[in-house]
Write a protein that holds these residues in place. Structure first.
Motif, PDB file in Angstrom:
ATOM      1  N   SER A 152       0.870  -1.153  -0.013  1.00 24.76           N
ATOM      2  CA  SER A 152       0.019  -0.019   0.081  1.00 24.76           C
ATOM      3  C   SER A 152       0.939   1.406  -0.076  1.00 24.76           C
ATOM      4  CB  SER A 152      -1.145  -0.072   1.291  1.00 24.76           C
ATOM      5  OG  SER A 152      -1.731  -1.058   1.207  1.00 24.76           O
ATOM      6  N   ALA A 153       1.828   1.266   0.874  1.00 25.93           N
ATOM      7  CA  ALA A 153       2.710   2.285   0.807  1.00 25.93           C
ATOM      8  C   ALA A 153       3.544   2.522  -0.492  1.00 25.93           C
ATOM      9  CB  ALA A 153       4.013   2.302   2.085  1.00 25.93           C
ATOM     10  N   VAL A 154       3.980   1.313  -1.309  1.00 26.42           N
ATOM     11  CA  VAL A 154       4.653   1.446  -2.498  1.00 26.42           C
ATOM     12  C   VAL A 154       3.626   2.249  -3.387  1.00 26.42           C
ATOM     13  CG1 VAL A 154       5.699   0.385  -4.534  1.00 26.42           C
ATOM     14  CG2 VAL A 154       6.220  -0.159  -1.992  1.00 26.42           C
ATOM     15  N   PHE A 155       2.491   1.764  -3.455  1.00 23.06           N
ATOM     16  CA  PHE A 155       1.427   2.273  -4.517  1.00 23.06           C
ATOM     17  C   PHE A 155       1.394   3.847  -4.194  1.00 23.06           C
ATOM     18  CE2 PHE A 155      -0.108  -2.018  -4.844  1.00 23.06           C
ATOM     19  CZ  PHE A 155       0.227  -2.270  -6.189  1.00 23.06           C
ATOM     20  N   GLY A 215       2.278   6.693  -6.692  1.00 25.76           N
ATOM     21  CA  GLY A 215       1.192   7.653  -7.223  1.00 25.76           C
ATOM     22  C   GLY A 215       1.497   9.233  -7.005  1.00 25.76           C
ATOM     23  N   LEU A 216       2.094   9.224  -5.926  1.00 21.83           N
ATOM     24  CA  LEU A 216       2.375  10.819  -5.370  1.00 21.83           C
ATOM     25  C   LEU A 216       3.570  11.280  -6.401  1.00 21.83           C
ATOM     26  CD1 LEU A 216       2.127  10.578  -1.684  1.00 21.83           C
ATOM     27  CD2 LEU A 216       0.648  12.013  -3.137  1.00 21.83           C
ATOM     28  N   HIS A 217       4.555  10.369  -6.637  1.00 15.95           N
ATOM     29  CA  HIS A 217       5.791  10.743  -7.463  1.00 15.95           C
ATOM     30  C   HIS A 217       5.279  10.880  -8.858  1.00 15.95           C
ATOM     31  CE1 HIS A 217       9.409  10.492  -4.653  1.00 15.95           C
ATOM     32  NE2 HIS A 217       8.790   9.833  -3.988  1.00 15.95           N
ATOM     33  N   LEU A 218       4.465   9.907  -9.251  1.00 20.15           N
ATOM     34  CA  LEU A 218       3.857  10.317 -10.611  1.00 20.15           C
ATOM     35  C   LEU A 218       3.213  11.761 -10.924  1.00 20.15           C
ATOM     36  CD1 LEU A 218       3.593   9.047 -13.538  1.00 20.15           C
ATOM     37  CD2 LEU A 218       1.555   7.975 -12.668  1.00 20.15           C
ATOM     38  N   ARG A 243      -4.127  13.537 -17.005  1.00 23.23           N
ATOM     39  CA  ARG A 243      -4.464  13.884 -15.503  1.00 23.23           C
ATOM     40  C   ARG A 243      -4.073  12.995 -14.548  1.00 23.23           C
ATOM     41  NH1 ARG A 243     -10.473  15.742 -15.734  1.00 23.23           N
ATOM     42  NH2 ARG A 243      -9.885  14.721 -17.575  1.00 23.23           N
ATOM     43  N   ILE A 244      -3.368  13.225 -13.375  1.00 25.61           N
ATOM     44  CA  ILE A 244      -3.092  12.140 -12.278  1.00 25.61           C
ATOM     45  C   ILE A 244      -4.119  12.380 -11.179  1.00 25.61           C
ATOM     46  CG2 ILE A 244      -1.134  11.215 -10.970  1.00 25.61           C
ATOM     47  CD1 ILE A 244      -0.756  10.838 -14.001  1.00 25.61           C
ATOM     48  N   ASP A 245      -4.934  11.516 -10.886  1.00 22.45           N
ATOM     49  CA  ASP A 245      -5.601  11.448  -9.579  1.00 22.45           C
ATOM     50  C   ASP A 245      -5.167  10.686  -8.524  1.00 22.45           C
ATOM     51  OD1 ASP A 245      -7.777  11.745  -7.720  1.00 22.45           O
ATOM     52  OD2 ASP A 245      -9.380  11.507  -9.027  1.00 22.45           O
ATOM     53  N   VAL A 246      -4.659  11.025  -7.618  1.00 20.96           N
ATOM     54  CA  VAL A 246      -3.930  10.056  -6.472  1.00 20.96           C
ATOM     55  C   VAL A 246      -4.979   9.447  -5.686  1.00 20.96           C
ATOM     56  CG1 VAL A 246      -2.467   9.713  -4.680  1.00 20.96           C
ATOM     57  CG2 VAL A 246      -1.905  11.581  -6.326  1.00 20.96           C
ATOM     58  N   SER A 247      -6.473   9.945  -5.604  1.00 24.80           N
ATOM     59  CA  SER A 247      -7.508   9.127  -4.796  1.00 24.80           C
ATOM     60  C   SER A 247      -7.838   7.976  -5.750  1.00 24.80           C
ATOM     61  CB  SER A 247      -8.561  10.105  -4.927  1.00 24.80           C
ATOM     62  OG  SER A 247      -9.212  10.228  -6.184  1.00 24.80           O
ATOM     63  N   ARG A 248      -7.339   7.618  -6.977  1.00 22.33           N
ATOM     64  CA  ARG A 248      -7.546   6.587  -7.454  1.00 22.33           C
ATOM     65  C   ARG A 248      -6.756   5.669  -7.263  1.00 22.33           C
ATOM     66  NH1 ARG A 248      -8.796   7.884 -13.887  1.00 22.33           N
ATOM     67  NH2 ARG A 248     -10.706   9.492 -13.663  1.00 22.33           N
ATOM     68  N   VAL A 249      -5.692   5.773  -6.677  1.00 18.91           N
ATOM     69  CA  VAL A 249      -4.697   4.854  -6.030  1.00 18.91           C
ATOM     70  C   VAL A 249      -5.341   4.147  -4.719  1.00 18.91           C
ATOM     71  CG1 VAL A 249      -2.156   4.331  -5.064  1.00 18.91           C
ATOM     72  CG2 VAL A 249      -2.741   5.821  -7.169  1.00 18.91           C
ATOM     73  N   PHE A 250      -6.140   5.054  -4.031  1.00 21.50           N
ATOM     74  CA  PHE A 250      -6.669   4.692  -2.814  1.00 21.50           C
ATOM     75  C   PHE A 250      -7.692   3.704  -3.444  1.00 21.50           C
ATOM     76  CE2 PHE A 250      -6.483   8.464   0.390  1.00 21.50           C
ATOM     77  CZ  PHE A 250      -5.367   8.637   0.039  1.00 21.50           C
ATOM     78  N   ALA A 251      -8.415   4.014  -4.385  1.00 23.51           N
ATOM     79  CA  ALA A 251      -9.502   2.990  -4.638  1.00 23.51           C
ATOM     80  C   ALA A 251      -8.887   1.745  -5.102  1.00 23.51           C
ATOM     81  CB  ALA A 251     -10.261   3.734  -5.745  1.00 23.51           C
TER      82      ALA A 251
END
Length: 147
Positions: free
Chosen positions: A41-44, A48-51, A64-72
């Motif tokens: 989870s931390a790696v993802f 995501g944040l770095h991307l 468009r990069i939406d980090v909340s999609r990583v959460f999902a």
């Protein structure tokens, strides 16, 4: 690089604290599972944040990069793992606490991946109190009730 290492080690600790008791009680998901879920989870989240940082603000709708999609995505994957621990019940509904613990370990990993160590620490301590402390209370209460 040091910040990434700190985030990943913190995530391993979150998973380790929560997985230790499950391992001790020989549950389906134990120490390694919890640690790997939290680490993944931390790696993802870090990726995501770095991307998001690398791409930056853009007018292009296709980039468009939406980090909340990583959460999902993490939550969906953890739901799959949790369902697996519940299904492995041998005739009864078992493993729900394990599934919930894996879910919380993932949330701790997400918090560490975002650098929210205080959030991860408090959530891990509270989850540990529930898993260990409330678990002991339940066993004591229901054993004394059955006597």
């Amino acid at each position: 690089m040091l910040e990434i290492i700190l985030k990943l080690v913190a995530a391993l600790l979150v998973g380790g604290v929560l997985g230790w008791e499950r391992e001790k009680r020989q549950k389906t998901a134990g120490l390694r599972t919890y640690m790997l879920v939290s680490l993944g989870s931390a790696v993802f989240m870090i990726a995501g944040l770095h991307l998001q940082e690398d791409v930056g603000p853009t007018e292009l709708s296709a980039v468009r990069i939406d980090v909340s999609r990583v959460f999902a995505a993490i939550i969906g994957g953890i739901g799959f793992l949790g369902a697996g621990s519940i299904i492995e019940s041998r005739g009864g509904v078992r493993g729900i606490t394990t599934a919930a613990g894996v879910w919380v370990a993932a949330s701790g990993g997400i918090a560490c991946g975002c650098g929210y160590y205080d959030l991860a620490l408090v959530a891990t301590l509270l989850a540990w109190v529930v898993i260990v402390g409330v678990g002991r209370f339940e066993r004591w209460h229901f054993e004394s009730e059955n006597e």
